[in-house]
Design an enzyme around this catalytic site. Structure first.
Site, PDB file in Angstrom:
ATOM      1  N   GLN A 187     -12.856   6.047  -3.015  1.00 40.57           N
ATOM      2  CA  GLN A 187     -11.587   6.342  -3.657  1.00 40.57           C
ATOM      3  C   GLN A 187     -11.392   7.855  -3.695  1.00 40.57           C
ATOM      4  O   GLN A 187     -12.280   8.589  -4.144  1.00 40.57           O
ATOM      5  CB  GLN A 187     -11.564   5.788  -5.087  1.00 40.57           C
ATOM      6  CG  GLN A 187     -11.690   4.274  -5.171  1.00 40.57           C
ATOM      7  CD  GLN A 187     -10.444   3.548  -4.671  1.00 40.57           C
ATOM      8  OE1 GLN A 187      -9.392   4.153  -4.457  1.00 40.57           O
ATOM      9  NE2 GLN A 187     -10.560   2.249  -4.475  1.00 40.57           N
ATOM     10  N   TYR A 215     -13.847  -7.414   0.278  1.00 37.65           N
ATOM     11  CA  TYR A 215     -13.652  -5.993   0.601  1.00 37.65           C
ATOM     12  C   TYR A 215     -14.277  -5.094  -0.486  1.00 37.65           C
ATOM     13  O   TYR A 215     -13.632  -4.199  -1.014  1.00 37.65           O
ATOM     14  CB  TYR A 215     -12.160  -5.637   0.729  1.00 37.65           C
ATOM     15  CG  TYR A 215     -11.292  -6.652   1.433  1.00 37.65           C
ATOM     16  CD1 TYR A 215     -11.192  -6.658   2.833  1.00 37.65           C
ATOM     17  CD2 TYR A 215     -10.561  -7.589   0.723  1.00 37.65           C
ATOM     18  CE1 TYR A 215     -10.383  -7.577   3.484  1.00 37.65           C
ATOM     19  CE2 TYR A 215      -9.751  -8.516   1.364  1.00 37.65           C
ATOM     20  CZ  TYR A 215      -9.670  -8.501   2.751  1.00 37.65           C
ATOM     21  OH  TYR A 215      -8.864  -9.412   3.391  1.00 37.65           O
ATOM     22  N   ASN A 220     -17.861  -0.419  -5.674  1.00 39.27           N
ATOM     23  CA  ASN A 220     -17.137   0.378  -6.652  1.00 39.27           C
ATOM     24  C   ASN A 220     -16.661  -0.451  -7.842  1.00 39.27           C
ATOM     25  O   ASN A 220     -16.940  -0.131  -9.004  1.00 39.27           O
ATOM     26  CB  ASN A 220     -15.942   1.048  -5.968  1.00 39.27           C
ATOM     27  CG  ASN A 220     -15.128   1.926  -6.889  1.00 39.27           C
ATOM     28  OD1 ASN A 220     -15.649   2.860  -7.477  1.00 39.27           O
ATOM     29  ND2 ASN A 220     -13.844   1.630  -7.014  1.00 39.27           N
ATOM     30  N   GLU A 236     -18.529  -7.478   2.147  1.00 37.52           N
ATOM     31  CA  GLU A 236     -18.131  -6.225   2.793  1.00 37.52           C
ATOM     32  C   GLU A 236     -18.668  -6.244   4.213  1.00 37.52           C
ATOM     33  O   GLU A 236     -19.792  -6.691   4.455  1.00 37.52           O
ATOM     34  CB  GLU A 236     -18.687  -5.018   2.031  1.00 37.52           C
ATOM     35  CG  GLU A 236     -18.531  -3.676   2.736  1.00 37.52           C
ATOM     36  CD  GLU A 236     -17.075  -3.323   3.046  1.00 37.52           C
ATOM     37  OE1 GLU A 236     -16.817  -2.868   4.183  1.00 37.52           O
ATOM     38  OE2 GLU A 236     -16.203  -3.520   2.183  1.00 37.52           O
ATOM     39  N   ASP A 296      -9.313  -6.123  -2.722  1.00 34.41           N
ATOM     40  CA  ASP A 296      -8.832  -4.748  -2.527  1.00 34.41           C
ATOM     41  C   ASP A 296      -8.768  -4.524  -1.016  1.00 34.41           C
ATOM     42  O   ASP A 296      -9.601  -3.829  -0.443  1.00 34.41           O
ATOM     43  CB  ASP A 296      -9.786  -3.763  -3.202  1.00 34.41           C
ATOM     44  CG  ASP A 296      -9.288  -2.317  -3.121  1.00 34.41           C
ATOM     45  OD1 ASP A 296      -8.171  -2.101  -2.609  1.00 34.41           O
ATOM     46  OD2 ASP A 296     -10.029  -1.417  -3.556  1.00 34.41           O
ATOM     47  N   CYS A 321      -3.348  -0.594  -1.743  1.00 32.22           N
ATOM     48  CA  CYS A 321      -2.938   0.763  -1.388  1.00 32.22           C
ATOM     49  C   CYS A 321      -1.607   0.757  -0.649  1.00 32.22           C
ATOM     50  O   CYS A 321      -1.124   1.809  -0.217  1.00 32.22           O
ATOM     51  CB  CYS A 321      -4.010   1.445  -0.546  1.00 32.22           C
ATOM     52  SG  CYS A 321      -4.374   0.606   1.014  1.00 32.22           S
ATOM     53  N   GLU A 355      -0.509   3.292  -5.322  1.00 30.45           N
ATOM     54  CA  GLU A 355      -1.563   2.281  -5.448  1.00 30.45           C
ATOM     55  C   GLU A 355      -1.130   1.325  -6.550  1.00 30.45           C
ATOM     56  O   GLU A 355      -0.743   1.756  -7.646  1.00 30.45           O
ATOM     57  CB  GLU A 355      -2.888   2.944  -5.809  1.00 30.45           C
ATOM     58  CG  GLU A 355      -4.085   2.040  -5.686  1.00 30.45           C
ATOM     59  CD  GLU A 355      -4.897   2.290  -4.426  1.00 30.45           C
ATOM     60  OE1 GLU A 355      -5.919   1.625  -4.238  1.00 30.45           O
ATOM     61  OE2 GLU A 355      -4.503   3.158  -3.623  1.00 30.45           O
TER      62      GLU A 355
END
Length: 364
Positions: A187, A215, A220, A236, A296, A321, A355
C-alpha cells in the site's frame, strides 16, 4: 502528473470533489452514508520512482508534467515521505562524482516505511559488475544502516544485504509488523493503510466462523482481521508476497492464518470441485466454515467465475482501487447482497484515483 496540482492548500477542496463523485457513483445501490478517510496533505507516499537525466557532469531527477507537456527537474517531491525527500539530494550528490555508479543509470526507485527504513533501487542500461558492487558498498558504509541498495539491469538484480523493508503499522493502537519486498505490491500511503485496516477490523467485528481472503498480498489485511475470526484462509499468487506473508504471520505470532499460493481463479475451481491442486494437499477446504469473504482485487476487479463464487458468502468485504470495476461487480453482487457500508480512502491525493471499501450483506 500535474505538478502544479500538488498544493496542500487545495487538498480539502479536491477531497470534497472526490466525495461527491463517490456518492454519485454508488447512489444507484442505495448506498449508506459515505465514510471518509483523508490522507496527510504532504509526505504521504511510501514509494516513489524518478527518471534520471544526464547533462554532462550534472545529474538530476526528472518527472513528466502533464500540464506543461515537458520533463521537469525535481529536487524534492511533496507526495513522497519525509525520508525519501531527505535522501533524494543526498543520493544525487553521492552519484554525481562517481562514474561507476552513475554510468547508464536511468531510474531510481525509493521504498520507505513509517518505521524509518529505506530501500533504494538503482536501474541501469548496462550489466552491473564487481566495480559497481564495490562502489555501492563504499557508499552504503557512509550512510545510515537502515538504508539499503539494490542494483537492477536487464535480467539482473544485485542485492548486497536485503531487498525488503520491515514496516510497522498500528491498528487501534496494536502494532503489526510487515515485511515489504522491493518491487512487490505494498500500500503506497502508510497512514491511510492504517485507516483501511482499522475500518476492515471494525466492519467485521462480532463475526463468527472463518474468513476466506483472496488476493492477500503480504498478508496486509489477513493479520489484522485474524482477531475477528476463528481461522483465516488466504490466497495469493505472487511467490515473493507469499513468502513475505509467511514471515509476517510468524513475526506477529498469529496462529490462525493459512496462506495458499494460488490465483483467485484457481481457488474458485478448487472450492467448486472443478479440479484438484497439489498445492492443496493436506488442506481440508470442507473443514472451513467461512461466512465472510474478503477481496482486494487488481484494477480489473473480479472475473465472472470469482464474482459468482463470492455470492455464496453471507458477507463480502471488498476493497477496490478502481471504483468503476467495483460498480460493475456490484451489478451482479447486488442481486444477492445489500450495500451496508461504503468508505472512501484517499490513498492518492491530487489525482482522480479513489480507493473504495464496501461491506455487502446477504439479503434476507
Amino acid at each position: 502528473m500535474d505538478l502544479a496540482a500538488l498544493d496542500p492548500r487545495q487538498y480539502q477542496t479536491q477531497l470534497d470533489e472526490k466525495c461527491e463523485r463517490m456518492r454519485a457513483l454508488f447512489a444507484p445501490f442505495n448506498a449508506p452514508e459515505l465514510e471518509v478517510f483523508p490522507s496527510e496533505p504532504e509526505h504521504y507516499r511510501m514509494r516513489a520512482e524518478f527518471r534520471v537525466w544526464h547533462d554532462g557532469d550534472d545529474l538530476n531527477y526528472i518527472m513528466f508534467d502533464q500540464t506543461q507537456q515537458a520533463k521537469v527537474e525535481v529536487t524534492q517531491y511533496l507526495p513522497a515521505s519525509a525520508l525519501i525527500n531527505e535522501y533524494m539530494p543526498r543520493l544525487i550528490e553521492a552519484l554525481k562524482p562517481d562514474p561507476v555508479l552513475r554510468r547508464k543509470l536511468f531510474q531510481v526507485d525509493f521504498l520507505s516505511t513509517l518505521s524509518g527504513e529505506l530501500v533504494i533501487s538503482l536501474l541501469y542500461h548496462r550489466q552491473l559488475d564487481d566495480a559497481w558492487c564495490d562502489a555501492i558498498r563504499e557508499l552504503r558504509a557512509r550512510w545510515d544502516n537502515k538504508v539499503h541498495f539494490i542494483g537492477r539491469a536487464r535480467k539482473q538484480k544485485v542485492t548486497l544485504e536485503q531487498d525488503y523493508v520491515d514496516e510497522v503499522l498500528h491498528v487501534h493502537g496494536q502494532p503489526y509488523h510487515y515485511r515489504q519486498i522491493e518491487n512487490a505490491f505494498t500500500q503506497p500511503n502508510g497512514k491511510v493503510a492504517e485507516k483501511m485496516l482499522e475500518w476492515a477490523v471494525d466492519a467485521t467485528r462480532n463475526s463468527d466462523g472463518d474468513l476466506l481472503e483472496l488476493y492477500c498480498g503480504n498478508g496486509n489485511f489477513s493479520l489484522a482481521l485474524a482477531q475477528n475470526f476463528e481461522r483465516v484462509l488466504a490466497t495469493e499468487l505472487a511467490k515473493p508476497s507469499v513468502e513475505a506473508a509467511q514471515y509476517n504471520i510468524a513475526k506477529n505470532n498469529i496462529d490462525n492464518v493459512t496462506i495458499l499460493r494460488m490465483s483467485a481463479e484457481d481457488f474458485t475451481d478448487a472450492i467448486n470441485g472443478v479440479r484438484e491442486f497439489r498445492r492443496l494437499k493436506g488442506i481440508d477446504l470442507s473443514g472451513y466454515r467461512c461466512n465472510t469473504i474478503f477481496v482486494d482485487p487488481p484494477r480489473a476487479g473480479l472475473d465472472p467465475a470469482t464474482e459468482k463464487m463470492v455470492q455464496g458468502y453471507d458477507r463480502i468485504l471488498y476493497i477496490s482501487c478502481n471504483p468503476e470495476t467495483l460498480l460493475e461487480n456490484l451489478n451482479t453482487l447486488s442481486q444477492t447482497h445489500k450495500l451496508s457500508r461504503l468508505a472512501l480512502f484517499d490513498q492518492f491525493p491530487y489525482t482522480h484515483h479513489m480507493e473504495a471499501g464496501v461491506l455487502l450483506e446477504r439479503i434476507k
